[in-house]
Design an enzyme around this catalytic site. Structure first.
Site, PDB file in Angstrom:
ATOM      1  N   LYS A 107      20.165  32.269 115.479  1.00 36.44           N
ATOM      2  CA  LYS A 107      18.916  31.743 114.926  1.00 36.44           C
ATOM      3  C   LYS A 107      19.243  31.807 113.332  1.00 36.44           C
ATOM      4  O   LYS A 107      18.142  32.022 112.526  1.00 36.44           O
ATOM      5  CB  LYS A 107      17.756  32.487 115.309  1.00 36.44           C
ATOM      6  CG  LYS A 107      17.535  32.413 116.548  1.00 36.44           C
ATOM      7  CD  LYS A 107      16.306  33.542 117.204  1.00 36.44           C
ATOM      8  CE  LYS A 107      16.221  33.592 118.422  1.00 36.44           C
ATOM      9  NZ  LYS A 107      15.135  34.569 119.131  1.00 36.44           N
ATOM     10  N   HIS A 120       4.754  31.310  98.726  1.00 37.64           N
ATOM     11  CA  HIS A 120       5.771  31.904  99.747  1.00 37.64           C
ATOM     12  C   HIS A 120       7.024  31.294  99.415  1.00 37.64           C
ATOM     13  O   HIS A 120       7.875  31.357 100.356  1.00 37.64           O
ATOM     14  CB  HIS A 120       5.258  31.669 101.138  1.00 37.64           C
ATOM     15  CG  HIS A 120       3.659  32.243 101.207  1.00 37.64           C
ATOM     16  ND1 HIS A 120       2.634  31.129 101.203  1.00 37.64           N
ATOM     17  CD2 HIS A 120       3.317  33.355 101.810  1.00 37.64           C
ATOM     18  CE1 HIS A 120       1.633  31.932 101.495  1.00 37.64           C
ATOM     19  NE2 HIS A 120       1.850  33.118 101.754  1.00 37.64           N
ATOM     20  N   PRO A 178      11.288  30.728 114.470  1.00 32.52           N
ATOM     21  CA  PRO A 178      11.970  29.543 115.043  1.00 32.52           C
ATOM     22  C   PRO A 178      13.141  30.176 115.960  1.00 32.52           C
ATOM     23  O   PRO A 178      13.563  31.225 115.681  1.00 32.52           O
ATOM     24  CB  PRO A 178      12.558  28.878 113.891  1.00 32.52           C
ATOM     25  CG  PRO A 178      11.977  29.431 112.626  1.00 32.52           C
ATOM     26  CD  PRO A 178      11.281  30.743 112.744  1.00 32.52           C
ATOM     27  N   GLU A 179      13.310  29.330 117.098  1.00 29.95           N
ATOM     28  CA  GLU A 179      14.558  29.592 118.006  1.00 29.95           C
ATOM     29  C   GLU A 179      15.538  28.525 117.725  1.00 29.95           C
ATOM     30  O   GLU A 179      15.645  27.978 116.802  1.00 29.95           O
ATOM     31  CB  GLU A 179      13.927  29.801 119.249  1.00 29.95           C
ATOM     32  CG  GLU A 179      12.831  30.656 119.726  1.00 29.95           C
ATOM     33  CD  GLU A 179      12.497  30.746 120.915  1.00 29.95           C
ATOM     34  OE1 GLU A 179      12.968  30.384 121.846  1.00 29.95           O
ATOM     35  OE2 GLU A 179      11.031  30.922 121.217  1.00 29.95           O
ATOM     36  N   ARG A 200       5.713  34.945 106.030  1.00 29.71           N
ATOM     37  CA  ARG A 200       5.386  36.298 106.198  1.00 29.71           C
ATOM     38  C   ARG A 200       6.555  37.380 105.722  1.00 29.71           C
ATOM     39  O   ARG A 200       6.094  38.658 105.561  1.00 29.71           O
ATOM     40  CB  ARG A 200       5.364  36.689 107.711  1.00 29.71           C
ATOM     41  CG  ARG A 200       4.051  36.036 108.518  1.00 29.71           C
ATOM     42  CD  ARG A 200       4.318  36.162 110.230  1.00 29.71           C
ATOM     43  NE  ARG A 200       3.939  37.727 110.391  1.00 29.71           N
ATOM     44  CZ  ARG A 200       4.065  38.270 111.501  1.00 29.71           C
ATOM     45  NH1 ARG A 200       4.333  37.435 112.543  1.00 29.71           N
ATOM     46  NH2 ARG A 200       4.161  39.514 111.601  1.00 29.71           N
ATOM     47  N   ARG A 231       5.171  40.335 125.076  1.00 29.63           N
ATOM     48  CA  ARG A 231       5.202  39.079 124.669  1.00 29.63           C
ATOM     49  C   ARG A 231       4.613  38.123 125.657  1.00 29.63           C
ATOM     50  O   ARG A 231       4.730  38.520 126.750  1.00 29.63           O
ATOM     51  CB  ARG A 231       6.519  38.342 124.250  1.00 29.63           C
ATOM     52  CG  ARG A 231       7.179  39.275 123.091  1.00 29.63           C
ATOM     53  CD  ARG A 231       8.609  38.686 122.914  1.00 29.63           C
ATOM     54  NE  ARG A 231       9.153  39.384 121.866  1.00 29.63           N
ATOM     55  CZ  ARG A 231      10.461  39.061 121.079  1.00 29.63           C
ATOM     56  NH1 ARG A 231      10.886  37.810 121.641  1.00 29.63           N
ATOM     57  NH2 ARG A 231      11.019  39.801 120.162  1.00 29.63           N
TER      58      ARG A 231
END
Length: 283
Positions: free
Chosen positions: A61, A93, A2-3, A114, A268
């Protein structure tokens, strides 16, 4: 991802816990890659139990839960982390749970597929040293002036898209929103910072504020992998408004004349329209 828009949505999504008291914190069993949890769960529980939550802030963030006395719990989602009030997408998770009392909300969950995120507890002094005095974090993208943005980047020879990802220069913009804001500003992503005019810096700054605020109104972007969710485990809506990001080969939504192009910068993906962001007119 997320940003800034997604993390600001997370922050707003848990504002209802302000005034509640920490009853417990726990680290559920998880066979996946462990996240950074600091201090260990026993010390974390000892230092937070019984403390009242006084505010919910954001640093770039990161979501920041402020406790009475000034200690701060910093939740950093990184690539796939979520801050939730609703049940998490899966139990496999689930990384950290805070149970509350004297509050309409029973639990806050930190979920991370992750395992790249972190949950850290800081004293007020440690927090200031880490996020204010260290120089690791630049001014927030929603707070920086166009003059400061220009002064921090104008001497760099880096491509402007790459430079905007430097969290020491300006904090909160990531790959997705850098591509979107440069499209709105009409600036080619490969333009070197030191070749950008004052007028173009003003356009970049205005576009940055407008795009980030628009994305916040839509509660962020949930991409094809479906990872990002708001605090109630619902999709964001801004992905339906993307002008160029993820739209390679599709007609530009701004001009309707050229297809969106995808290139790679600093490993990217970058997306842009060569008509709207013509290199010869972007600076």
């Amino acid at each position: 991802m997320p940003e800034l828009p997604e993390v600001e949505t997370m922050r707003r999504g848990i504002l209802s816990i302000v005034g509640g008291k920490v009853a417990d914190v726990a680290k559920p069993p998880c066979a996946r890659r462990p996240i950074l949890l600091s201090p260990g769960i026993a010390a974390f529980r000892r230092r937070t139990a019984g403390r009242t939550i006084t505010a919910i802030d954001r640093v770039g963030k990161r979501v920041v839960i402020v406790l009475e006395g000034g200690d701060r719990i910093v939740l950093e989602p990184r690539m796939t982390g979520l801050v939730l009030l609703a049940d998490p997408p899966t139990r496999d998770h689930l990384r950290w749970v805070m149970t509350l009392e004297d509050c309409a909300v029973e639990k806050v969950w930190f979920w991370d597929r992750r395992g790249l995120g972190s949950v850290r507890l800081f004293t007020e002094r440690e927090f200031i040293a880490e996020f204010t005095e260290s120089g690791k974090i630049g001014p927030d993208a929603l707070a920086i002036s166009w003059q400061e943005l220009r002064s921090r980047l104008e001497k760099s020879r880096r491509a402007v898209k790459v430079a905007l990802l430097d969290q020491k220069a300006v904090c909160g913009v990531g790959n997705l929103y850098a591509a979107e804001l440069l499209h709105v500003a009409g600036v080619h992503p490969e333009t070197p910072c030191d070749a950008i005019s004052t007028a173009a810096w003003k356009k970049i700054h205005t576009a940055m504020i407008d795009v980030l605020q628009e994305a916040i109104r839509y509660e962020g972007s949930t991409l094809g992998d479906g990872t990002y969710r708001n605090a109630l485990n619902k999709d964001g809506g801004y992905q339906n408004c993307h002008r160029v990001y993820g739209r390679e080969g599709e007609l530009c939504r701004t001009c309707g004349k050229k297809e969106v192009i995808r290139i790679v910068q600093a490993q990217r993906a970058t997306f842009y329209c060569e008509r709207c962001q013509n290199r010869n007119r972007s600076h």
